[in-house]
Design a protein around this motif. Structure first.
Motif, PDB file in Angstrom:
ATOM      1  N   GLU A  23      36.556  44.700  36.355  1.00 26.81           N
ATOM      2  CA  GLU A  23      37.040  45.822  35.540  1.00 26.81           C
ATOM      3  C   GLU A  23      38.367  45.482  34.856  1.00 26.81           C
ATOM      4  O   GLU A  23      38.585  45.848  33.701  1.00 26.81           O
ATOM      5  CB  GLU A  23      37.181  47.070  36.401  1.00 26.81           C
ATOM      6  N   LYS A  26      37.625  43.291  31.941  1.00 32.15           N
ATOM      7  CA  LYS A  26      37.037  44.107  30.865  1.00 32.15           C
ATOM      8  C   LYS A  26      38.137  44.882  30.127  1.00 32.15           C
ATOM      9  O   LYS A  26      38.140  44.932  28.887  1.00 32.15           O
ATOM     10  CB  LYS A  26      35.995  45.070  31.439  1.00 32.15           C
ATOM     11  N   TYR A  27      39.070  45.454  30.869  1.00 27.45           N
ATOM     12  CA  TYR A  27      40.188  46.176  30.266  1.00 27.45           C
ATOM     13  C   TYR A  27      40.984  45.237  29.345  1.00 27.45           C
ATOM     14  O   TYR A  27      41.321  45.595  28.211  1.00 27.45           O
ATOM     15  CB  TYR A  27      41.103  46.753  31.358  1.00 27.45           C
ATOM     16  N   GLU A  30      39.155  44.602  26.129  1.00 25.25           N
ATOM     17  CA  GLU A  30      39.223  45.764  25.237  1.00 25.25           C
ATOM     18  C   GLU A  30      40.577  45.808  24.519  1.00 25.25           C
ATOM     19  O   GLU A  30      40.644  46.074  23.314  1.00 25.25           O
ATOM     20  CB  GLU A  30      38.994  47.050  26.021  1.00 25.25           C
ATOM     21  N   LYS A  31      41.662  45.535  25.255  1.00 25.45           N
ATOM     22  CA  LYS A  31      42.999  45.533  24.649  1.00 25.45           C
ATOM     23  C   LYS A  31      43.128  44.397  23.633  1.00 25.45           C
ATOM     24  O   LYS A  31      43.707  44.567  22.561  1.00 25.45           O
ATOM     25  CB  LYS A  31      44.096  45.420  25.713  1.00 25.45           C
TER      26      LYS A  31
END
Length: 186
Positions: A23, A26-27, A30-31
């Motif tokens: 996770e 993934k974060y 995305e950033k």
């Protein structure tokens, strides 16, 4: 009992397939996507994204497009940091960069490493070692710095160098493996 994230940051063997770490990666992706979609790297929006992604930053910094990180939260950059295009910062352990540092295009800082035993290596178990760059460090284009390296203040790394060990203040290094080319009289 330590979490996999705590073990990772401490440089111990950890399970990279852990849900919390998946996770977190993934974060970070995305950033990074939002950063790369920003109209200008120096825009307030782009800087805000990087300040949220990184563990810490100075107020003045510039990072060109093409940045890659694993997590971001282990990246700490000092004041007046500059990274040119396509820099890779694999930050499973802390990457700490002092003030007034510059990374040329395609520089790669790798804190991640893997067990030498092939059976262990073929699992999701890995570990890392931190990288630290002192103040006023300039890393030339395409240079690679491997896990566990510390560079002192005022170090210049030649383009294409592969830095496999630590070096003190005030030296120019280059080659594969990198070696001292010149001592700076500062």
């Amino acid at each position: 009992m330590q979490t996999e994230k705590e073990k990772m940051i401490a440089g111990e063997l950890y399970d990279a397939a852990n849900q919390e770490l998946r996770e977190a990666r993934k974060y970070a992706q995305e950033k990074l996507k939002a950063f790369h979609q920003a109209k200008e790297e120096d825009s307030p929006e782009a800087k805000t994204i990087l300040k949220k992604l990184f563990g810490s930053t100075g107020e003045q910094f510039h990072i060109n497009q093409g940045l890659i990180v694993d997590y971001g939260f282990n990246v700490h950059i000092g004041e007046n940091f500059y990274a040119n295009f396509n820099c890779t910062l694999l930050d499973i352990c802390p990457i700490t960069i002092g003030k007034n540092c510059m990374l040329a295009p395609n520089v790669q800082l790798y804190t991640a490493t893997h067990p030498l035993d092939p059976i262990k290596r073929n699992t999701s178990i890995e570990y890392g070692k931190p990288i630290t760059l002192g103040d006023n460090v300039w890393v030339g284009g395409g240079a690679i710095i491997i896990p566990g390296v510390t560079l002192g203040d005022n170090v210049v790394v030649g383009a294409g160098a592969v830095v496999t060990k630590s070096f003190p203040d005030n030296v120019v290094i280059g080659g594969n493996p990198a070696r001292v080319i010149k001592v700076l009289e500062i």
